[in-house]
Write a protein that holds these residues in place. Sequence first.
Motif, PDB file in Angstrom:
ATOM      1  N   GLN A 146       0.805  -1.213   0.000  1.00  0.00           N
ATOM      2  CA  GLN A 146       0.000   0.000   0.000  1.00  0.00           C
ATOM      3  C   GLN A 146       0.841   1.267   0.000  1.00  0.00           C
ATOM      4  O   GLN A 146       0.607   2.192  -0.789  1.00  0.00           O
ATOM      5  CB  GLN A 146      -0.934   0.000   1.217  1.00  0.00           C
ATOM      6  N   TRP A 147       1.821   1.337   0.885  1.00  0.00           N
ATOM      7  CA  TRP A 147       2.612   2.559   0.977  1.00  0.00           C
ATOM      8  C   TRP A 147       3.458   2.799  -0.278  1.00  0.00           C
ATOM      9  O   TRP A 147       3.465   3.926  -0.803  1.00  0.00           O
ATOM     10  CB  TRP A 147       3.486   2.529   2.230  1.00  0.00           C
ATOM     11  N   PRO A 148       4.206   1.798  -0.808  1.00  0.00           N
ATOM     12  CA  PRO A 148       4.951   2.045  -2.053  1.00  0.00           C
ATOM     13  C   PRO A 148       4.054   2.475  -3.204  1.00  0.00           C
ATOM     14  O   PRO A 148       4.424   3.361  -3.983  1.00  0.00           O
ATOM     15  CB  PRO A 148       5.624   0.688  -2.336  1.00  0.00           C
ATOM     16  N   VAL A 149       2.895   1.856  -3.327  1.00  0.00           N
ATOM     17  CA  VAL A 149       1.976   2.255  -4.397  1.00  0.00           C
ATOM     18  C   VAL A 149       1.526   3.696  -4.200  1.00  0.00           C
ATOM     19  O   VAL A 149       1.456   4.484  -5.167  1.00  0.00           O
ATOM     20  CB  VAL A 149       0.754   1.304  -4.434  1.00  0.00           C
ATOM     21  N   GLY A 150       1.237   4.070  -2.976  1.00  0.00           N
ATOM     22  CA  GLY A 150       0.837   5.449  -2.703  1.00  0.00           C
ATOM     23  C   GLY A 150       1.926   6.447  -3.022  1.00  0.00           C
ATOM     24  O   GLY A 150       1.658   7.525  -3.576  1.00  0.00           O
ATOM     25  N   ARG A 151       3.163   6.115  -2.682  1.00  0.00           N
ATOM     26  CA  ARG A 151       4.270   7.026  -2.979  1.00  0.00           C
ATOM     27  C   ARG A 151       4.482   7.168  -4.488  1.00  0.00           C
ATOM     28  O   ARG A 151       4.801   8.255  -4.976  1.00  0.00           O
ATOM     29  CB  ARG A 151       5.547   6.515  -2.320  1.00  0.00           C
ATOM     30  N   VAL A 152       4.313   6.084  -5.223  1.00  0.00           N
ATOM     31  CA  VAL A 152       4.394   6.166  -6.682  1.00  0.00           C
ATOM     32  C   VAL A 152       3.304   7.088  -7.217  1.00  0.00           C
ATOM     33  O   VAL A 152       3.530   7.881  -8.143  1.00  0.00           O
ATOM     34  CB  VAL A 152       4.288   4.760  -7.310  1.00  0.00           C
ATOM     35  N   SER A 153       2.106   7.007  -6.635  1.00  0.00           N
ATOM     36  CA  SER A 153       1.004   7.842  -7.112  1.00  0.00           C
ATOM     37  C   SER A 153       1.236   9.317  -6.814  1.00  0.00           C
ATOM     38  O   SER A 153       0.603  10.178  -7.446  1.00  0.00           O
ATOM     39  CB  SER A 153      -0.321   7.384  -6.484  1.00  0.00           C
ATOM     40  N   ASP A 154       2.107   9.636  -5.841  1.00  0.00           N
ATOM     41  CA  ASP A 154       2.459  11.033  -5.594  1.00  0.00           C
ATOM     42  C   ASP A 154       3.260  11.618  -6.751  1.00  0.00           C
ATOM     43  O   ASP A 154       3.302  12.838  -6.930  1.00  0.00           O
ATOM     44  CB  ASP A 154       3.273  11.168  -4.302  1.00  0.00           C
ATOM     45  N   LYS A 155       3.920  10.758  -7.518  1.00  0.00           N
ATOM     46  CA  LYS A 155       4.789  11.204  -8.612  1.00  0.00           C
ATOM     47  C   LYS A 155       4.138  11.079  -9.985  1.00  0.00           C
ATOM     48  O   LYS A 155       4.475  11.824 -10.903  1.00  0.00           O
ATOM     49  CB  LYS A 155       6.100  10.410  -8.584  1.00  0.00           C
ATOM     50  N   LEU A 156       3.240  10.124 -10.135  1.00  0.00           N
ATOM     51  CA  LEU A 156       2.599   9.876 -11.422  1.00  0.00           C
ATOM     52  C   LEU A 156       1.123  10.266 -11.367  1.00  0.00           C
ATOM     53  O   LEU A 156       0.599  10.606 -10.310  1.00  0.00           O
ATOM     54  CB  LEU A 156       2.727   8.395 -11.799  1.00  0.00           C
TER      55      LEU A 156
END
Length: 419
Positions: A251-261
């Motif tokens: 969940q957290w890695p996916v969320g951090r990716v969504s902050d950039k894309l």
Amino acid sequence: MLIYRNVGAVLGGALLLQISVGVLGVSLPLAMAAAGWSGSTIGLVAAAYGAGFMAGAWIAPGSIRRIGHIRAYAAFAGLSAALILMLALESHVVWWLAARFGFGLCTAGLFAVAESWIADATPSQRRGAVISAYQIIGRAGLILGPFIIALSGLELTQSFIVAGIFLALALVPMTVTRRAQPSIPDGERAPPWRLFAIAPTAAVAAFAAGLVNSGLLAFVPIWADSLDPARATGAAALIMAVIYGTSMIVQWPVGRVSDKLDRRLVIAVSAGLAAIMAGVLALFSTPGLLWGAVMAGAWGAASLCYYGVAVAHAADRAKVEELPAIASGVLLLWAAGSMVGPLIAGFAYESPLASRGLFLVGLAGNLALCVFALLRSRARVAVPREEREPFVNLMATSAELAEIDPPETEDAPRREEDI
């Protein structure tokens, strides 16, 4: 990790509450299957919980405003414990429908109290750490609960008593705290159509998360039981633990990716991967316990992670003053999906396709979301990265924690004794 003293009671209560929810997530489907209930009946009982949760999410803020956090929490916890114990008395469909509706209502109220308490008791610049701790503890409870009954060898009826015990214990940390309880919250609710106008992808993703995930999770324990009948509850506990565990990890890695894309692309990829894994499960519906756990874990990692991204996407599109109402609207859409999903999954499960039909529902729902998110990403430009709200790691039962509060001012400093 720094844990603020005033939310220690909330975190303790959340752990006990989620253990109870985890126990019921495994024991209820297995008990209904053991009683010979049809898939549509099992789905109807699961949908009653979603209906109750929607009602609770709507009325909980008003209840907190009228009687305060601690009294509201005590009332919801006491009533929900009684409703769980009702399940051990009688297995009539109408009885269980009423109990599950009431439990869903009370659970929504308990989450609302806990989350508004955390939002009030922690300063905005430190809230992320406390929210992460709250989410981790909650998921740990969901994982721990099934194993309590699996390792103890309790009968399914006895597991309802265990769930009731943990819910009663959840009363203790919140009611004996000496710290100041939060101020009475203000806020408004947003009708779902308002969210569709502001962030269509977030609205559809929230509804799909409720429909697909609630629908499949209502029957996954029964499917898991068939993979290793000798272990019964133990097999179901393992599969559910793997699903929640993998979703917690990604969940957290996916969320951090969504902050950039573009968050819509992240939702599309997550939903697409979930559709693929649901298709694999439909193709290999009796893989054995080991491979079943691997495939179910991969599905859970993809399908249970995009709700938090949807909340962040809705926050990106909304004005600051709209955020509390938008957070409520996202939760209501999830609850609406969780009412529909178990009914569809139930009819699919009792069809000649059985578990294959169940996973085909997951394939179709997530594939539709993937296509919709891709189309929306082409129809409207993404929010600039510098204007986005930071990702908050949320389960699909969280509304209060999705609120993005403005920075505190010097005119209203937070008291040290409240922290």
